[in-house]
Design a protein around this motif. Structure first.
Motif, PDB file in Angstrom:
ATOM      1  N   ALA A  35       0.836  -1.202   0.000  1.00  0.00           N
ATOM      2  CA  ALA A  35       0.000   0.000   0.000  1.00  0.00           C
ATOM      3  C   ALA A  35       0.873   1.255   0.000  1.00  0.00           C
ATOM      4  O   ALA A  35       0.570   2.239  -0.690  1.00  0.00           O
ATOM      5  N   TRP A  36       1.980   1.225   0.747  1.00  0.00           N
ATOM      6  CA  TRP A  36       2.889   2.367   0.804  1.00  0.00           C
ATOM      7  C   TRP A  36       3.527   2.611  -0.566  1.00  0.00           C
ATOM      8  O   TRP A  36       3.624   3.741  -1.020  1.00  0.00           O
ATOM      9  N   ILE A  37       3.916   1.536  -1.239  1.00  0.00           N
ATOM     10  CA  ILE A  37       4.517   1.650  -2.576  1.00  0.00           C
ATOM     11  C   ILE A  37       3.500   2.230  -3.557  1.00  0.00           C
ATOM     12  O   ILE A  37       3.822   3.100  -4.360  1.00  0.00           O
ATOM     13  N   ALA A  38       2.281   1.782  -3.466  1.00  0.00           N
ATOM     14  CA  ALA A  38       1.233   2.232  -4.390  1.00  0.00           C
ATOM     15  C   ALA A  38       0.752   3.651  -4.084  1.00  0.00           C
ATOM     16  O   ALA A  38       0.126   4.287  -4.932  1.00  0.00           O
ATOM     17  N   ALA A  39       1.071   4.160  -2.903  1.00  0.00           N
ATOM     18  CA  ALA A  39       0.559   5.472  -2.490  1.00  0.00           C
ATOM     19  C   ALA A  39       1.123   6.611  -3.326  1.00  0.00           C
ATOM     20  O   ALA A  39       0.449   7.626  -3.517  1.00  0.00           O
ATOM     21  N   SER A  40       2.358   6.482  -3.836  1.00  0.00           N
ATOM     22  CA  SER A  40       2.898   7.564  -4.649  1.00  0.00           C
ATOM     23  C   SER A  40       4.005   7.040  -5.559  1.00  0.00           C
ATOM     24  O   SER A  40       4.595   5.985  -5.309  1.00  0.00           O
ATOM     25  N   GLU A  41       4.272   7.818  -6.585  1.00  0.00           N
ATOM     26  CA  GLU A  41       5.340   7.465  -7.521  1.00  0.00           C
ATOM     27  C   GLU A  41       6.700   7.556  -6.831  1.00  0.00           C
ATOM     28  O   GLU A  41       7.580   6.748  -7.091  1.00  0.00           O
ATOM     29  N   GLU A  42       6.849   8.546  -5.950  1.00  0.00           N
ATOM     30  CA  GLU A  42       8.105   8.680  -5.205  1.00  0.00           C
ATOM     31  C   GLU A  42       8.389   7.434  -4.367  1.00  0.00           C
ATOM     32  O   GLU A  42       9.515   6.952  -4.312  1.00  0.00           O
ATOM     33  N   ASN A  43       7.350   6.921  -3.708  1.00  0.00           N
ATOM     34  CA  ASN A  43       7.514   5.720  -2.879  1.00  0.00           C
ATOM     35  C   ASN A  43       7.925   4.533  -3.750  1.00  0.00           C
ATOM     36  O   ASN A  43       8.782   3.739  -3.375  1.00  0.00           O
ATOM     37  N   ARG A  44       7.287   4.432  -4.918  1.00  0.00           N
ATOM     38  CA  ARG A  44       7.601   3.321  -5.818  1.00  0.00           C
ATOM     39  C   ARG A  44       9.047   3.397  -6.290  1.00  0.00           C
ATOM     40  O   ARG A  44       9.774   2.400  -6.291  1.00  0.00           O
ATOM     41  N   LEU A  45       9.485   4.603  -6.685  1.00  0.00           N
ATOM     42  CA  LEU A  45      10.862   4.784  -7.143  1.00  0.00           C
ATOM     43  C   LEU A  45      11.874   4.532  -6.013  1.00  0.00           C
ATOM     44  O   LEU A  45      12.915   3.918  -6.232  1.00  0.00           O
ATOM     45  N   LEU A  46      11.545   4.991  -4.811  1.00  0.00           N
ATOM     46  CA  LEU A  46      12.426   4.772  -3.673  1.00  0.00           C
ATOM     47  C   LEU A  46      12.559   3.283  -3.371  1.00  0.00           C
ATOM     48  O   LEU A  46      13.668   2.781  -3.181  1.00  0.00           O
ATOM     49  N   PHE A  47      11.445   2.578  -3.375  1.00  0.00           N
ATOM     50  CA  PHE A  47      11.486   1.132  -3.124  1.00  0.00           C
ATOM     51  C   PHE A  47      12.295   0.428  -4.211  1.00  0.00           C
ATOM     52  O   PHE A  47      13.127  -0.436  -3.909  1.00  0.00           O
ATOM     53  N   ALA A  48      12.094   0.832  -5.453  1.00  0.00           N
ATOM     54  CA  ALA A  48      12.828   0.209  -6.562  1.00  0.00           C
ATOM     55  C   ALA A  48      14.332   0.441  -6.404  1.00  0.00           C
ATOM     56  O   ALA A  48      15.140  -0.473  -6.608  1.00  0.00           O
TER      57      ALA A  48
END
Length: 123
Positions: free
Chosen positions: A33-46
């Motif tokens: 859910a945290w990853i899906a919450a924003s593009e920044e979160n997704r990029l940071l996780f990646a």
């Protein structure tokens, strides 16, 4: 701003658990859910889960030597405990010099209101 910081801290805690493979089912869902919450979160996780990033982090960690770090801390503590002898000696010399000069000055100069004869006796 504070909310963003809290969000990143929360995500970082979940990512660390992801690295350690200790996420519970609930935490795994929260991470998704945290990853899906924003593009920044997704990029940071990646970025933080890339193999190259992980290898670099492990390389940095392996450079840290707890025993060496502790020796540096102990050395710094010992330096602080040592009395700065040079400063103490210099202060004592200055104090003795001041006392000596004051004593010599008082011995040579008679008080202005008293008159003395040739033998140095006050009248």
């Amino acid at each position: 701003m504070q909310n963003d910081l809290e969000s990143y801290q929360y995500g970082a805690r979940l990512i660390v658990k992801y690295w350690e493979n200790t996420l519970s089912t609930e935490e795994s869902e929260e991470l998704e859910a945290w990853i899906a919450a924003s593009e920044e979160n997704r990029l940071l996780f990646a970025e933080l889960t890339k193999e190259a990033t992980l290898k670099e982090e492990l390389r940095q960690i392996s450079r840290f030597h707890p025993q060496r770090a502790w020796k540096k801390i102990e050395a710094a503590r010992k330096e602080k405990k040592q009395v700065p002898w040079v400063g103490v000696v210099a202060t004592l010399i200055m104090l003795l010099l001041a006392i000596t000069l004051k004593w010599c000055y008082l011995r040579e100069a008679p008080p202005a209101d008293k008159k003395t004869d040739n033998r140095g006796i006050s009248r």
